[in-house]
Design a protein around this motif. Structure first.
Motif, PDB file in Angstrom:
ATOM      1  N   ARG A 249       0.808  -1.215   0.000  1.00  0.00           N
ATOM      2  CA  ARG A 249       0.000   0.000   0.000  1.00  0.00           C
ATOM      3  C   ARG A 249       0.846   1.272   0.000  1.00  0.00           C
ATOM      4  O   ARG A 249       0.308   2.362   0.196  1.00  0.00           O
ATOM      5  N   ALA A 250       2.150   1.134  -0.239  1.00  0.00           N
ATOM      6  CA  ALA A 250       3.031   2.305  -0.244  1.00  0.00           C
ATOM      7  C   ALA A 250       2.701   3.269  -1.380  1.00  0.00           C
ATOM      8  O   ALA A 250       3.066   4.446  -1.314  1.00  0.00           O
ATOM      9  N   HIS A 251       2.014   2.782  -2.414  1.00  0.00           N
ATOM     10  CA  HIS A 251       1.649   3.678  -3.517  1.00  0.00           C
ATOM     11  C   HIS A 251       0.665   4.752  -3.071  1.00  0.00           C
ATOM     12  O   HIS A 251       0.602   5.830  -3.676  1.00  0.00           O
ATOM     13  N   LEU A 252      -0.091   4.484  -1.993  1.00  0.00           N
ATOM     14  CA  LEU A 252      -1.128   5.427  -1.577  1.00  0.00           C
ATOM     15  C   LEU A 252      -0.547   6.735  -1.040  1.00  0.00           C
ATOM     16  O   LEU A 252      -0.921   7.814  -1.511  1.00  0.00           O
ATOM     17  N   PRO A 253       0.363   6.705  -0.055  1.00  0.00           N
ATOM     18  CA  PRO A 253       0.956   7.979   0.360  1.00  0.00           C
ATOM     19  C   PRO A 253       1.750   8.653  -0.749  1.00  0.00           C
ATOM     20  O   PRO A 253       1.785   9.891  -0.824  1.00  0.00           O
ATOM     21  N   LEU A 254       2.379   7.875  -1.638  1.00  0.00           N
ATOM     22  CA  LEU A 254       3.114   8.501  -2.743  1.00  0.00           C
ATOM     23  C   LEU A 254       2.169   9.281  -3.649  1.00  0.00           C
ATOM     24  O   LEU A 254       2.503  10.388  -4.100  1.00  0.00           O
TER      25      LEU A 254
END
Length: 450
Positions: A249-254
């Motif tokens: 889910r690291a794409h979400l804050p990016l």
């Protein structure tokens, strides 16, 4: 293939932290095309526990794989190109460098010394060595678990340095497994105008409970942060407390930090559907999905009930049961709606009783300590077990281990198996470990692996 056709990983060795008195490696991700235009400058995201960010020193595969996440988002024009700086964590200090002064463990709190290293020593070096956009509005900080509370403290103490904070599964509250005593490890900070905040938690993280993170997000909204402008909160219902799931889910804050706005294409109501007039609180997780791959949990939702005399929902998603029966709650956002039917009973217990037993290989040393998120005592040769009281509804996705980097492994499939425990009722659960693996550091990620 030239460097301009692929992203790069640069390793800086022996970077000294003067107040901590140690050296560490720093891994720098440079996006595709970095060497093509020497006038272009880039925003920067600093990340803690650098040895898990790109998987350069870990045989287990438990990595965020941030180079792949960033490559994909940049190629899809979902975010602007950026530099990622992954800072190695020094394990001989435990988690002490991630805590400032509120910690439930008997460790030295070296957070201010680590903060000094990041801001006064590392960031100036990175800004001198690479083509960065050094201002706070272009600089982010991100981490998970204890590194999540470090991000929270360092970022909110220094809004003139870090304008974007990715706080994943933060260790805001320590829960003592067998007594369920809760000890807060955070303080509230005043509003910092212009800072972008991402707060998230998984629904299968056990004692890292969604309520702890959600409460902080709600407190920040009351302090003046604005949902969808400054702050997003997200609960990923099936996510565990693991590098694997943080990377997923690291794409979400990016996207929140470095991407554009999207339009809502889907809404969904998640969570349990039985609540007691007496008993533990239950919250709806209203998830909004946008057309740019972004998702968030709405903490200021619009709900209506077909039987408000039985059940209603607050804007935060908190269910408000009034009497036994059934009621359908409908959530609305951006012209989209989702409904779910809930059962209200007279009473639910706050906790359930779980009996757990773990069978381990005979060659397991008798003095080993076995962990299944919490310590499971030895009963006899090859058998560990315990009885534990858990909050109703708590879910664990966990590894059975003998300590750090000594995990259970399934030799037939060559995988480290995650187990799941759902505290939905009184029950007995049994697990069998077929083998153990000791995970050793490897020298460095090869170009082929990267």
């Amino acid at each position: 293939m030239s460097n301009s056709d692929q992203s790069q990983l640069v390793v800086l060795s022996g970077i000294h932290a003067s107040r901590l008195g140690n050296d560490r490696e720093v891994y720098i991700y440079l996006p595709v095309g970095y060497d093509d235009d020497y006038t272009q400058r880039y925003p920067v995201l600093y990340m803690h526990v650098g040895q898990h960010v790109f998987n350069p020193r870990k045989e287990s595969g438990e990595s965020w794989n941030m180079h792949r996440v960033a490559d994909r988002l940049i190629a899809g024009r979902l975010i602007e190109p950026l530099i990622i700086v992954a800072v190695e964590h020094k394990f001989e200090e435990g988690t002490s460098e991630y805590f400032h002064d509120l910690c439930a463990y008997p460790i030295r709190c070296l957070g201010e010394d680590y903060e000094h290293f990041l801001i006064e020593e590392l960031k100036p070096l990175v800004d001198r060595s690479f083509r960065t956009l050094p201002e706070a509005e272009h600089t982010g900080l991100m981490g998970s678990s204890a590194a999540g509370i470090a991000t929270y403290n360092i970022g909110l103490r220094n809004p003139d340095v870090f304008g974007m904070l990715g706080i994943l599964s933060p260790f805001f509250v320590k829960v003592e497994p067998y007594t369920l005593e809760e000890m807060e490890q955070y303080r509230l900070y005043p509003l910092n105008e212009g800072q972008k905040i991402w707060l998230d938690i998984g629904g299968a993280e056990g004692f890292f409970m969604p309520s702890h993170v959600k409460e902080v997000a709600e407190e920040m909204l009351r302090a003046g942060w604005r949902q969808e402008a400054d702050l997003y909160y997200f609960e990923e219902r099936d996510a565990a407390h693991s590098e694997r799931d943080w990377g997923r889910r690291a794409h979400l804050p990016l996207i929140h930090f470095f991407g554009g706005k999207g339009e809502a294409v889907k809404v969904e109501l998640q969570g349990d559907d039985t609540v007691g007039v007496e008993g533990p609180e239950l919250c709806i997780n209203a998830v909004v999905t946008l057309d740019n791959e972004f998702s968030f949990s709405d903490l200021a939702g619009s709900y209506r009930s077909d039987h408000p005399e039985i059940l209603e929902a607050a804007p935060s998603g908190l269910l408000l049961p009034k009497q036994p029966g059934t009621a359908t709650i409908t959530y609305s956002y951006g012209g989209l709606e989702a409904s779910r039917t809930y059962t209200v009973v007279e009473e639910l217990s706050e906790t359930v009783d779980i009996e757990i037993e773990i069978h381990v290989p005979e060659f397991t040393p008798d003095d080993d300590v076995i962990y299944a998120t919490f310590n499971v005592p030895r009963i006899s040769k090859g058998l560990y077990g315990s009885e534990i009281k858990l909050p109703r509804g708590m879910t664990f996705d966990f590894l059975i281990t003998r300590g750090y980097d000594k995990d259970e492994v399934d030799l037939e499939f060559g995988q480290i198996p995650y187990r799941r425990l759902v505290a939905d009722k009184d029950k007995k659960v049994s697990y069998t470990v077929s083998n153990w693996i000791d995970l050793k550091p490897i020298n460095q990620l090869t170009k082929e692996e990267y």
